[in-house]
Design a protein around this motif. Structure first.
Motif, PDB file in Angstrom:
ATOM      1  N   ASP A 291      16.571   9.451   0.085  1.00 46.20           N
ATOM      2  CA  ASP A 291      15.087   9.466  -0.212  1.00 46.20           C
ATOM      3  C   ASP A 291      14.448   7.834   0.482  1.00 46.20           C
ATOM      4  O   ASP A 291      14.016   6.731   0.622  1.00 46.20           O
ATOM      5  CB  ASP A 291      15.483   8.249  -1.935  1.00 46.20           C
ATOM      6  N   PRO A 292      13.222   8.956   0.900  1.00 47.24           N
ATOM      7  CA  PRO A 292      12.322   7.992   2.164  1.00 47.24           C
ATOM      8  C   PRO A 292      11.636   7.522   1.012  1.00 47.24           C
ATOM      9  O   PRO A 292      11.505   5.640   1.983  1.00 47.24           O
ATOM     10  CB  PRO A 292      11.459   9.368   2.240  1.00 47.24           C
ATOM     11  N   GLN A 293      11.794   7.217  -0.311  1.00 44.02           N
ATOM     12  CA  GLN A 293      10.445   6.161  -0.659  1.00 44.02           C
ATOM     13  C   GLN A 293      11.617   5.276  -1.110  1.00 44.02           C
ATOM     14  O   GLN A 293      11.044   3.844  -1.072  1.00 44.02           O
ATOM     15  CB  GLN A 293       9.554   6.892  -1.628  1.00 44.02           C
ATOM     16  N   LYS A 294      12.991   5.475  -1.125  1.00 42.33           N
ATOM     17  CA  LYS A 294      13.538   4.300  -1.509  1.00 42.33           C
ATOM     18  C   LYS A 294      13.861   3.685  -0.254  1.00 42.33           C
ATOM     19  O   LYS A 294      14.303   2.341  -0.025  1.00 42.33           O
ATOM     20  CB  LYS A 294      15.338   4.136  -3.232  1.00 42.33           C
ATOM     21  N   SER A 295      14.260   4.267   0.617  1.00 44.41           N
ATOM     22  CA  SER A 295      14.252   3.387   1.600  1.00 44.41           C
ATOM     23  C   SER A 295      13.066   2.697   2.385  1.00 44.41           C
ATOM     24  O   SER A 295      14.031   1.683   2.663  1.00 44.41           O
ATOM     25  CB  SER A 295      14.504   4.704   2.894  1.00 44.41           C
ATOM     26  N   ALA A 296      12.145   3.344   2.445  1.00 42.68           N
ATOM     27  CA  ALA A 296      11.106   2.433   3.191  1.00 42.68           C
ATOM     28  C   ALA A 296      11.189   0.894   1.751  1.00 42.68           C
ATOM     29  O   ALA A 296      10.951   0.128   2.380  1.00 42.68           O
ATOM     30  CB  ALA A 296       9.818   2.890   2.557  1.00 42.68           C
TER      31      ALA A 296
ATOM     32  N   ARG B 197       0.971  -1.289   0.066  1.00 43.12           N
ATOM     33  CA  ARG B 197       0.137   0.076   0.376  1.00 43.12           C
ATOM     34  C   ARG B 197       0.846   1.277   0.304  1.00 43.12           C
ATOM     35  O   ARG B 197       0.343   2.523   0.016  1.00 43.12           O
ATOM     36  CB  ARG B 197      -1.330  -0.280   1.656  1.00 43.12           C
ATOM     37  N   ARG B 198       1.909   1.140  -0.107  1.00 45.16           N
ATOM     38  CA  ARG B 198       3.103   2.659   0.059  1.00 45.16           C
ATOM     39  C   ARG B 198       2.915   3.502   1.351  1.00 45.16           C
ATOM     40  O   ARG B 198       2.665   4.196   1.501  1.00 45.16           O
ATOM     41  CB  ARG B 198       2.967   2.876  -1.633  1.00 45.16           C
ATOM     42  N   SER B 199       2.754   2.311   1.999  1.00 44.90           N
ATOM     43  CA  SER B 199       1.798   3.387   3.762  1.00 44.90           C
ATOM     44  C   SER B 199       3.045   3.702   4.321  1.00 44.90           C
ATOM     45  O   SER B 199       4.047   3.076   4.638  1.00 44.90           O
ATOM     46  CB  SER B 199       0.966   2.569   4.985  1.00 44.90           C
ATOM     47  N   GLU B 200       3.204   5.260   4.408  1.00 42.88           N
ATOM     48  CA  GLU B 200       3.949   5.561   5.345  1.00 42.88           C
ATOM     49  C   GLU B 200       3.646   5.122   6.540  1.00 42.88           C
ATOM     50  O   GLU B 200       4.408   5.533   7.474  1.00 42.88           O
ATOM     51  CB  GLU B 200       4.219   7.372   4.939  1.00 42.88           C
TER      52      GLU B 200
END
Length: 231
Positions: free
Chosen positions: A136-141, A69-72
């Motif tokens: 990068d927060p998204q790459k890190s996640a 879900r790409r949930s933060e």
């Protein structure tokens, strides 16, 4: 995430209460006829081991949610659980070494259970290092989520290591897999269970606190970025 503040407050008071009761029971528990007072180390060692596994289960579930879900929020919860789980894993290894010296005559043995627990600590440290290395927060996640899911293969190895291989480590304290047997005397079982419950509350409290700190840190970074863009 706003609910974490309420959960944190109530969990904090519950943790204090449960730890007070559990520590009282542990201090007043009788010495074991074989291990003497060294058995008291197990009141910390066993709950710490269970919590290190439970926190990694939480990391894995949150990581799956991140990828799906790409949930933060899930990423924040996963990031918050990692250092908590690492702390419990480190306590597990430290207390195991302290217990092992008088019982086994050595601080460390490359036993299946000990080695697989050490691997879990290394995975925890690797997750923290990987997250810190990526800006990068998204790459890190995504990267940490994939690593966490792959690393989950160590969990069944840790749990079943004492039955899959011949090891120095004693059988599970409360119930052996598939046997349902209790491997600890009754007077020692009550404080062990009490400490396990208290450690669950403690782990939840630490998780909530860390999640709120990570969330606040990310919000501050966003505000700084927006300020620079409009400045």
């Amino acid at each position: 995430m706003d609910r974490l503040a309420r959960f944190q407050r109530w969990t904090g008071w519950l943790t204090l209460l449960l730890l007070g009761v559990a520590l009282t029971l542990a201090v007043n528990a009788p010495a074991d006829f074989q291990q003497s007072n060294s058995v008291r180390i197990l009141f910390v060692h066993v709950p710490s081991a269970k919590m290190s596994l439970l926190m990694y289960v939480a990391v894995t579930v949150c990581s799956i949610w991140v990828l799906v879900r790409r949930s933060e929020t899930a990423d924040i919860l996963a990031a918050a659980a990692v250092p908590v789980g690492a702390a419990f894993a480190a306590v597990t290894l430290a207390t195991g070494s302290i217990w092992g010296k008088p019982m086994w005559g050595t601080w460390w043995a490359w036993d299946a259970r000990l080695t697989s627990m050490l691997v879990l600590l290394i995975i925890y440290v690797g997750l923290m290092a990987l997250r810190s290395a990526l800006d990068d927060p998204q790459k890190s996640a995504r990267a940490t989520a994939v690593m966490a899911i792959v690393g989950a293969v160590d969990l069944p190895i840790i749990h079943f290591s004492v039955t899959w291989w011949r090891t120095l480590h004693q059988p599970p304290s409360i119930a052996g897999p598939g046997t349902g047997k209790i491997h600890i005397a009754g007077p020692l079982l009550t404080p062990l269970i009490a400490m396990a419950i208290a450690f669950i509350a403690l782990g939840a409290y630490m998780w909530f606190v860390n999640a709120r700190l990570i969330r606040a840190s990310r919000r501050l970074e966003q505000l700084d970025t927006e300020h620079e863009e409009h400045g």
